[in-house]
Design a protein around this motif. Structure first.
Motif, short mmCIF file in Angstrom:
data_model
loop_
_atom_site.label_atom_id
_atom_site.label_comp_id
_atom_site.label_asym_id
_atom_site.label_seq_id
_atom_site.Cartn_x
_atom_site.Cartn_y
_atom_site.Cartn_z
N LEU A 444 -75.33 57.79 122.40
CA LEU A 444 -75.91 59.21 122.57
C LEU A 444 -75.84 59.97 121.05
CD1 LEU A 444 -74.31 60.25 125.86
CD2 LEU A 444 -76.48 59.09 125.59
N VAL A 453 -74.69 66.32 128.21
CA VAL A 453 -75.23 65.11 128.89
C VAL A 453 -74.42 64.73 130.14
CG1 VAL A 453 -76.20 62.86 128.47
CG2 VAL A 453 -76.07 64.42 126.34
N VAL A 455 -74.38 61.59 132.64
CA VAL A 455 -74.10 60.32 132.80
C VAL A 455 -73.88 59.73 134.21
CG1 VAL A 455 -73.58 57.95 131.74
CG2 VAL A 455 -73.73 59.79 130.19
N THR A 478 -73.47 60.77 116.82
CA THR A 478 -73.59 59.80 117.74
C THR A 478 -72.22 59.71 118.44
OG1 THR A 478 -75.38 58.58 116.55
CG2 THR A 478 -74.04 57.26 118.11
N VAL A 497 -79.12 59.00 132.32
CA VAL A 497 -78.62 59.94 131.24
C VAL A 497 -79.56 61.15 131.40
CG1 VAL A 497 -78.63 60.20 128.81
CG2 VAL A 497 -78.03 58.05 129.72
N ARG A 499 -80.34 65.20 129.88
CA ARG A 499 -80.21 66.15 129.03
C ARG A 499 -79.93 67.42 129.73
NH1 ARG A 499 -82.58 69.75 125.82
NH2 ARG A 499 -84.54 69.43 126.55
N LEU A 505 -82.09 64.76 122.06
CA LEU A 505 -81.27 63.76 122.45
C LEU A 505 -81.83 62.48 122.47
CD1 LEU A 505 -78.37 62.80 123.64
CD2 LEU A 505 -79.39 62.99 125.87
N ALA A 507 -81.40 58.11 123.12
CA ALA A 507 -79.98 57.43 123.78
C ALA A 507 -80.57 55.87 123.71
CB ALA A 507 -79.81 57.63 125.08
#
Length: 548
Positions: A444, A453, A455, A478, A497, A499, A505, A507
């Motif tokens: 990320l 974020v 997940v 990162t 994922v 945001r 962002l 990924a």
């Protein structure tokens, strides 16, 4: 009589759902332009189309597929499934606009007639008109010839399938209703021996009319095939252009021009047949002059394994290439400026602690229309990161570029390769399917401001319940994340994922599986899944357009 209200937003949703387009207007853009219209509202897409390339021709390969749609789509009724695409002839026609040879002359004659009068914009408009209504006559869609492949029974639960068939076909299909927003299919192939051995993975992609592939090659030790797959009921006509370090590469006899891709069919083209001499680094431009196709490049190296090279993000002044693994032994960056102006770029690596400039490669000059490559040895130095390319200071109107990197892991005869293309940011959500108990890592990247974020691991294909975690990615860094596993779950699962707040962002996801000492791996960039479209608000009642 009851009056039917047709909003412009509804038309936008119908178009975007089929083409994979995610955002047409952003609220901030309207404000900046002084637009008096109401702020845009985001609506879920109603229909999605995906194309999966033919996985392999190897007799020592195993391919797994995973399909998934996150929960939360509109409505209760819908479906999502794929169907086989016919393998068409691989020979490109000598004359632009002529059809390729097929298995049946009568069918080719019909396709050729269909193509007449449909070249250029005229043909494209015809396809868009069909997509606008979201309808298809159903003829030739594969449904009458076979059962649906990877049909989803409910959003939120992945389904899987495996095959060792060297003749496994390309696939095309659609999802609608609650299955459309965020529908994703992962195709992962393990090849145990021969050219291209290793782990090859790709996310099945939406069809389009133009694609850029920096990082391709026609070198003697490489076999790069571009797979062109047509999901529609009318033929597509495609042009292939190659560029090297000295500009556009001329091909003899019109090779690469006017390649006809019949309806519901796939055409693989070996790139080395399009260049008079081997070229190590080329940029491929795929353009559909009529219709639309899905396009992906399968790169196979005799010594360095292989992987799928997905298309890079559309040309823009800067680029982010997320997810270069910490143990990368070599990173070769390829950049191409398709416009008429040179590009001057700064090159930085967004690592765990911030942005750093690779020694000796802080700046990069890219000549217009020419491929520029640079070997960034020891780039990561044990720290996972993402390449960030930005216009150099003083660039008033920076030209657009496309970029991709080839990444190597391992040493000696135990080396494996994968590709990281420049990708679009995650505006709202992205999904990576085909995750298992081990061997999955998310990268990320927040190249500007801090991003928060979420997940989420889905339920497993064998049961269980979702599990989420929240990650904060600091500005200019990162973060490598081992995704959570489903609670009590078994089998394959998807990782989503989202945001939540903050800056842009980016990924990607790495899968790795050791094969007899070979560090086999594959990388997939995770752009926004296009699950919503921004529909502009309007102070005007558009129902008058329909009458009563």
């Amino acid at each position: 009589m009851n009056r039917t209200v047709l909003s412009f937003g509804g038309t936008v949703v119908a178009l975007a759902a089929v083409t994979g387009l995610a955002t047409l207007w952003a609220p901030e853009e309207a404000a900046e332009n002084g637009d008096s219209a109401k702020p845009a509202a985001y609506k879920p897409v109603e229909r999605s189309t995906l194309v999966c390339p033919r996985p392999t021709t190897s007799d020592v390969a195993e391919t797994s597929y995973t399909a998934f749609t996150p929960k939360g789509g509109p409505g209760k009724k819908g479906s999502a499934a794929l169907y086989p695409a016919e393998l068409a002839d691989t020979e490109a026609p000598a004359d632009p606009g002529s059809s390729s040879k097929g298995d049946e002359d009568s069918k080719d004659d019909k396709d050729s007639k269909d193509d007449k009068g449909s070249k250029g914009d005229k043909g494209s408009k015809g396809d868009k008109k069909e997509d606008k209504g979201g309808k298809d006559d159903g003829k030739g869609d594969g449904k009458k010839d076979g059962k649906p492949f990877l049909p989803l029974s409910s959003p939120g639960t992945p389904v899987t399938e495996e095959t060792s068939d060297a003749k496994a076909p390309a696939l095309t299909g659609t999802a609608d209703g609650p299955f459309a927003p965020g529908w994703t299919v992962q195709q992962t192939t393990s090849i145990s021996a021969g050219a291209g051995r290793g782990l090859l993975g790709t996310s099945c992609s939406a069809p389009d009319t133009t694609f850029w592939f920096p990082g391709a090659s026609t070198a003697e030790d490489r076999q790069d095939y571009v797979h062109l797959t047509n999901p529609d009921s009318t033929s597509a006509v495609v042009d292939l252009d190659l560029y090297g370090k000295e500009g556009k590469i001329k091909t003899g006899g019109g090779a690469g021009e006017g390649i006809t891709v019949p309806p519901r069919s796939t055409v693989p083209v070996l790139l080395s047949t399009l260049t008079p001499e081997p070229v190590t680094n080329v940029t491929l431009h795929v353009t559909a002059r009529s219709g639309r196709v899905g396009a992906q490049v399968q790169a196979s190296d005799r010594k360095l394994g292989g992987d799928w090279l997905p298309p890079a993000a559309t040309p823009s002044p800067g680029a982010v290439l997320p997810g270069i693994p910490k143990d990368a032994t070599s990173v070769r960056l390829a950049v191409f400026a398709p416009g008429g102006h040179d590009a001057d770029l700064t090159v930085k690596l967004a690592g765990r602690s911030g942005l750093i400039s690779p020694a000796g490669h802080e700046r990069l000059h890219v000549k217009a229309g020419m491929v520029t490559t640079v070997d960034l040895k020891d780039l990561t130095q044990g720290e996972a990161g993402s390449l960030v390319l930005s216009p150099a200071e003083g660039e008033a109107e920076a030209p657009g570029i496309v970029a991709a990197a080839r990444v190597l892991r391992g040493k000696g005869d135990k080396q494996e390769s994968a590709f990281v293309p420049a990708t679009q940011p995650v505006h709202k959500r992205a999904t990576a399917a085909d995750n298992s108990e081990k061997g999955s890592t998310l990268s990320l990247t927040a190249p500007k401001g801090e991003a928060k974020v979420r997940v989420t691991a889905s339920a497993g294909s064998g049961g269980g319940s979702p599990k989420s975690t929240t990650v904060t990615v600091k500005a200019h860094t990162t973060t490598a994340v081992t995704p959570p596993r489903p609670s009590g779950g078994k089998g394959t699962y998807a990782v989503t994922v989202e945001r939540l707040t903050g800056g842009p962002l980016y990924a990607s996801r790495m899968l790795e599986r050791e094969q007899a000492g070979l560090p086999a791996f594959t990388l997939q960039a995770l752009p926004d899944d296009g699950s919503t479209v921004a529909v502009p608000g309007s102070a005007q009642d558009l129902s008058v357009l329909n009458g009563d």
